[in-house]
Design a protein around this motif. Structure first.
Motif, PDB file in Angstrom:
ATOM      1  N   ASN A 380       0.892  -1.240  -0.083  1.00 24.51           N
ATOM      2  CA  ASN A 380       0.008   0.022  -0.147  1.00 24.51           C
ATOM      3  C   ASN A 380       0.908   1.277   0.126  1.00 24.51           C
ATOM      4  N   SER A 384       1.397   3.813  -3.332  1.00 21.38           N
ATOM      5  CA  SER A 384       0.592   5.158  -3.164  1.00 21.38           C
ATOM      6  C   SER A 384       1.394   6.271  -3.898  1.00 21.38           C
ATOM      7  N   GLU A 387       1.231  12.243  -1.230  1.00 20.72           N
ATOM      8  CA  GLU A 387      -0.106  12.684  -0.786  1.00 20.72           C
ATOM      9  C   GLU A 387      -0.363  14.328  -0.946  1.00 20.72           C
ATOM     10  N   GLY A 477      -6.890   3.449  -6.753  1.00 21.13           N
ATOM     11  CA  GLY A 477      -6.611   3.896  -5.429  1.00 21.13           C
ATOM     12  C   GLY A 477      -6.634   2.708  -4.431  1.00 21.13           C
ATOM     13  N   ARG A 490      -9.795   6.377   2.267  1.00 24.49           N
ATOM     14  CA  ARG A 490      -8.542   6.388   1.999  1.00 24.49           C
ATOM     15  C   ARG A 490      -8.325   5.939   0.420  1.00 24.49           C
ATOM     16  N   SER A 494      -6.671   8.310  -2.236  1.00 21.83           N
ATOM     17  CA  SER A 494      -5.343   7.717  -3.018  1.00 21.83           C
ATOM     18  C   SER A 494      -5.621   7.653  -4.385  1.00 21.83           C
ATOM     19  N   SER A 498      -3.212   9.759  -7.352  1.00 25.08           N
ATOM     20  CA  SER A 498      -2.748   9.049  -8.291  1.00 25.08           C
ATOM     21  C   SER A 498      -2.946  10.060  -9.600  1.00 25.08           C
TER      22      SER A 498
END
Ligand code: KIV
Ligand code: ZN
Length: 516
Positions: A380, A384, A387, A477, A490, A494, A498
């Motif tokens: 994970n 990712s 952020e 995501g 989340r 995510s 992306s």
């Protein structure tokens, strides 16, 4: 000396062509390193000309892998071969794998070329590839439906031009094992020791592994396969099944062996499942969750009395460690680092610190952290994008009564923004509220939730596929939490991150002078 069959792994190329299995560069590097540990002879790291991302991943893999040959696929066209040659240039051992279709149906309808033109293109491709590398493989695409006389003609010419491996793909998974055996035997008699014969079998009729094994028995000394049988449509021949069949049936594969360290099979399978999110079916041979589990009383009794009564292989031989140490909230950084290495991941100090932080947060909520929990935690992390938006808080109302609603707090450029909204269901309310805060409008294409481990406190992994701009591809995501709603939020954030990093990448590749 055993007669060795080379294992050519194409998880990162044909495997990546499975719907939903696309991987980023960091994920591909982790898998490539694990494949090297597994002992595969050749890693097909991708198709360099397909995209700048593919090119970059092959090049990085070529820099880090030292023991296996690193290979790139290339159509029999100059620009593909050039990209492949440049991508594998840093590798210690490098190969270009070029191909063109040889079946009447492909030549006529796909290539729209006369057979003699196909031969000319193949020869030119192999000669050009030899300008970059010494090790060139040539594939007769759709060999399974090609005419033997034409195959012999083109093979003769490409060997003359410098190909040292001739691959015979059953591209559409059409052949039966006895037919494959006959074809490989005839080609083996024809080619002799002028080149290594390879096979590449697809699984459309569920025969890919059987076809590969019958080919080995008839002279093939390279098998192309993937971890967990990933690949186009019904997939490719599964590496673990081929290797364990050769190992287990020594009475049939007399004097034949592979260099695979079979104890790395299970860790590799789990890593590929965690990264791609594609779980092998539970009853999948060798690596399925049930492959070594005996449910019925009669079987359990038999195994306890004499293991071989019901087991033809030992779980330990594929690296399935039933007594693996489980981590918990008192486990320290040292134990965590050791576990990560055991699971085949290599992280730098900064990545390790971040992963350890996430581990500690999880360990506060979950009593026992299993190997699979750690695999998804790490994958994970490496999947990712940076952020830009960060989920800080989520509050939902009970959707069983009234209108489902969500209150969300998101951090953006060091500021926290909170808003609330309603939706057709709780997930819809969460996603719409995130849209209101960020100003992006996502359209959900796919939503999958998976329990990573067992028990009430199982970790939920949510994978979403979202379109933020109808003119751009969907983005994936990932979200993890023991709470499915938090994992969903989340995952959505995510996906948005992306999308933002994809837009940045596209902009950079437009600005960048074209190298390939
Ligand atoms: O299936 C196939 O024919 C292939 C070739 C490119 C080897 O994947
Ligand atoms: Zn294929």
């Amino acid at each position: 000396m055993a007669d060795m069959v080379k294992i050519f792994d194409t998880t990162l190329r044909d495997g990546e062509q499975s719907p939903g299995a696309s991987m980023n560069t960091e994920e591909k590097i982790q898998i490539a390193k694990q494949l090297e540990k597994l002992g595969v002879d050749i890693i097909e790291a991708g198709f360099a000309a397909a995209s700048p991302g593919d090119f970059e991943a092959i090049r990085k893999i070529s820099e880090v892998v030292r023991d296996s040959v690193v290979c790139s696929l290339a159509r029999a066209v100059e620009k593909d071969i050039k990209a492949a040659g440049e991508a594998v240039a840093p590798a210690r051992y490098k190969r270009i794998h070029t191909f063109i279709a040889t079946s009447p149906i492909h030549m006529k309808y796909k290539l729209r070329m006369e057979p003699q033109e196909v031969i000319r293109r193949a020869v030119e491709a192999v000669r050009y590839a030899r300008e970059f590398v010494e090790d060139v493989e040539f594939s007769c695409e759709d060999a399974g439906r090609s005419e033997m006389s034409f195959l012999k003609e083109i093979i003769d010419e490409v060997i003359e031009a410098g190909a040292s491996t001739i691959n015979i793909p059953d591209t559409v998974g059409y052949r039966f094992p006895h037919e494959m055996a006959e074809m490989i035997k005839e080609l083996h008699d024809f080619i002799g020791d002028r080149a290594v014969i390879s096979v590449h079998c697809h699984n459309d009729l569920g025969l890919a592994v059987a076809n590969s094994l019958y080919s080995v028995l008839n002279g093939a000394r390279q098998v192309e396969c993937t971890i967990n049988g990933l690949g186009e449509r019904a997939g490719n021949a599964a590496l673990e099944e081929i290797v364990m069949a050769i190992k287990t049936r020594k009475d049939i594969f007399v004097g034949i062996d592979t260099r695979i360290n079979t104890r790395e099979i299970y860790p590799t399978s789990r890593m590929v499942a965690a990264i791609t999110g594609i779980e092998p079916q539970p009853n999948k041979a060798i690596v399925g969750k049930n492959a070594f589990a005996h449910e019925s009383g009669i079987h359990q009794d038999g195994v306890l009395k004499h293991r071989e009564a019901y087991e033809i292989m030992r779980a330990e031989d594929i690296g399935l460690d039933r007594n693996a140490i489980v981590l918990g909230k008192h486990s320290g950084r040292h134990a965590f680092r050791k576990k990560i290495q055991e699971l085949g991941f290599s992280l730098d100090d900064e990545e390790l610190n971040k992963a350890f932080e996430r581990f500690k947060i999880l360990a506060d909520k979950k009593k026992e952290i299993t190997d699979d929990d750690i695999r998804v935690l790490i994958t994970n992390e490496i999947a990712s994008a940076p952020e830009v938006y960060k989920l800080k808080k989520l509050q939902i109302n009970d959707c069983s009564e009234g209108v489902p609603s969500a209150a969300v707090t998101i951090e953006f450029e060091d500021q926290e923004i909170t808003d609330a909204g309603i939706g057709d269901g709780t997930i819809d309310a969460i996603f719409k509220t995130i849209d209101r805060i960020t100003g992006y409008q996502g359209r959900l294409h796919d939503y999958q939730v998976q329990a990573v481990s067992k028990g009430k406190d199982a970790l939920a992994k949510v994978v979403v596929k979202v379109v933020f701009d109808e003119n751009k591809p969907a983005v994936i995501g990932h979200g993890l939490s023991i709470d499915t709603m938090i994992a969903s939020a989340r995952a959505y954030v995510s996906a948005l991150n992306s999308y933002i990093s994809m837009k940045d990448m596209l902009r950079q590749s437009i600005d960048r002078p074209k190298e390939i």
